[in-house]
Enzyme design. Sequence first.
Site, PDB file in Angstrom:
ATOM      1  N   ASN A 267      14.665  -2.295  -8.551  1.00 56.75           N
ATOM      2  CA  ASN A 267      14.392  -1.635  -9.794  1.00 56.75           C
ATOM      3  C   ASN A 267      12.745  -1.326 -10.100  1.00 56.75           C
ATOM      4  O   ASN A 267      12.272  -2.130  -9.767  1.00 56.75           O
ATOM      5  CB  ASN A 267      14.817  -2.540 -10.828  1.00 56.75           C
TER       6      ASN A 267
ATOM      7  N   HIS B 108       0.915 -10.133  -4.122  1.00 52.83           N
ATOM      8  CA  HIS B 108       1.493  -9.648  -5.516  1.00 52.83           C
ATOM      9  C   HIS B 108       1.071  -8.005  -5.369  1.00 52.83           C
ATOM     10  O   HIS B 108       0.118  -7.562  -5.213  1.00 52.83           O
ATOM     11  CB  HIS B 108       0.346 -10.366  -6.691  1.00 52.83           C
TER      12      HIS B 108
ATOM     13  N   HIS C  48      10.396  -6.540  -5.743  1.00 53.00           N
ATOM     14  CA  HIS C  48      11.568  -7.243  -5.262  1.00 53.00           C
ATOM     15  C   HIS C  48      12.633  -6.510  -4.764  1.00 53.00           C
ATOM     16  O   HIS C  48      13.177  -5.601  -5.669  1.00 53.00           O
ATOM     17  CB  HIS C  48      11.881  -8.538  -6.076  1.00 53.00           C
TER      18      HIS C  48
ATOM     19  N   CYS D 122       1.838 -14.371 -12.708  1.00 51.51           N
ATOM     20  CA  CYS D 122       3.098 -13.825 -12.039  1.00 51.51           C
ATOM     21  C   CYS D 122       4.238 -14.965 -11.819  1.00 51.51           C
ATOM     22  O   CYS D 122       3.813 -15.688 -10.893  1.00 51.51           O
ATOM     23  CB  CYS D 122       2.819 -12.654 -10.993  1.00 51.51           C
TER      24      CYS D 122
ATOM     25  N   CYS E 112       4.695 -14.855  -7.993  1.00 51.83           N
ATOM     26  CA  CYS E 112       3.498 -15.395  -7.369  1.00 51.83           C
ATOM     27  C   CYS E 112       3.422 -17.118  -7.386  1.00 51.83           C
ATOM     28  O   CYS E 112       3.252 -17.780  -6.631  1.00 51.83           O
ATOM     29  CB  CYS E 112       2.366 -15.074  -7.951  1.00 51.83           C
TER      30      CYS E 112
ATOM     31  N   HIS F 208      16.774  -6.626  -4.798  1.00 50.34           N
ATOM     32  CA  HIS F 208      17.833  -7.345  -4.921  1.00 50.34           C
ATOM     33  C   HIS F 208      18.795  -7.122  -3.684  1.00 50.34           C
ATOM     34  O   HIS F 208      19.133  -6.115  -3.647  1.00 50.34           O
ATOM     35  CB  HIS F 208      18.644  -6.784  -6.077  1.00 50.34           C
TER      36      HIS F 208
ATOM     37  N   ASP G 107      18.834 -15.437  -6.975  1.00 53.05           N
ATOM     38  CA  ASP G 107      18.720 -15.046  -8.081  1.00 53.05           C
ATOM     39  C   ASP G 107      18.898 -16.112  -9.195  1.00 53.05           C
ATOM     40  O   ASP G 107      20.017 -16.599  -8.926  1.00 53.05           O
ATOM     41  CB  ASP G 107      19.182 -13.634  -8.629  1.00 53.05           C
TER      42      ASP G 107
ATOM     43  N   HIS H  11       6.463  -7.761  -9.904  1.00 54.92           N
ATOM     44  CA  HIS H  11       6.197  -8.245  -8.582  1.00 54.92           C
ATOM     45  C   HIS H  11       7.248  -7.506  -7.424  1.00 54.92           C
ATOM     46  O   HIS H  11       8.287  -8.027  -7.853  1.00 54.92           O
ATOM     47  CB  HIS H  11       5.997  -9.621  -8.195  1.00 54.92           C
TER      48      HIS H  11
END
Length: 126
Positions: free
Chosen positions: A91, A50, A104, A8, A11, A106, A34, A102
């Site tokens: 998302n 994870h 996240h 990942c 990770c 935004h 990002d 994994h």
Amino acid sequence: MSRQDPDCIFCKIVSGQIPASVVYRNDQVMAFRDLNPVAPTHILIIPLEHITSLSDLSPEDEPIAGQILLAARTVAEKAGVLESGYRLVFNNGRDALQSVGHIHAHLIGGKGMGWPPFAGQSVGHG
Ligand code: AMP
Ligand code: ZN
């Protein structure tokens, strides 16, 4: 650290194998810029463990889920968008175009945004 996936990309950021522009880190979550920002402020907040997606959260993950939201406030302040406003987007899955498996969030801001997210598209119902 319990759950980690050696394949990942996030990770690998957690472990330092891949560099990132880190904005914030504590013992449960971290935040970094990002790589392809869509706004002047575009920061990702991830759990250190994870977990593939929101749909994979279990009741035991409640502290991690809370930490992500609390980190958003801290990150917004650090990025200077606490007063001007920001949007937190997860998302999740195919239709939402999740590309990294994994969790996240935004954190996006620094510019006025539109709403709703489907502007200009035919939405459909169902
Ligand atoms: P999503 O499409 O919601 O899964 O978002 C994944 C995000 O991760 C995208 O906005 C990518 O630009 C971002 N991203 C992918 N690889 C990296 C990386 N190595 N460092 C920072 N951001 C990344
Ligand atoms: Zn991972």
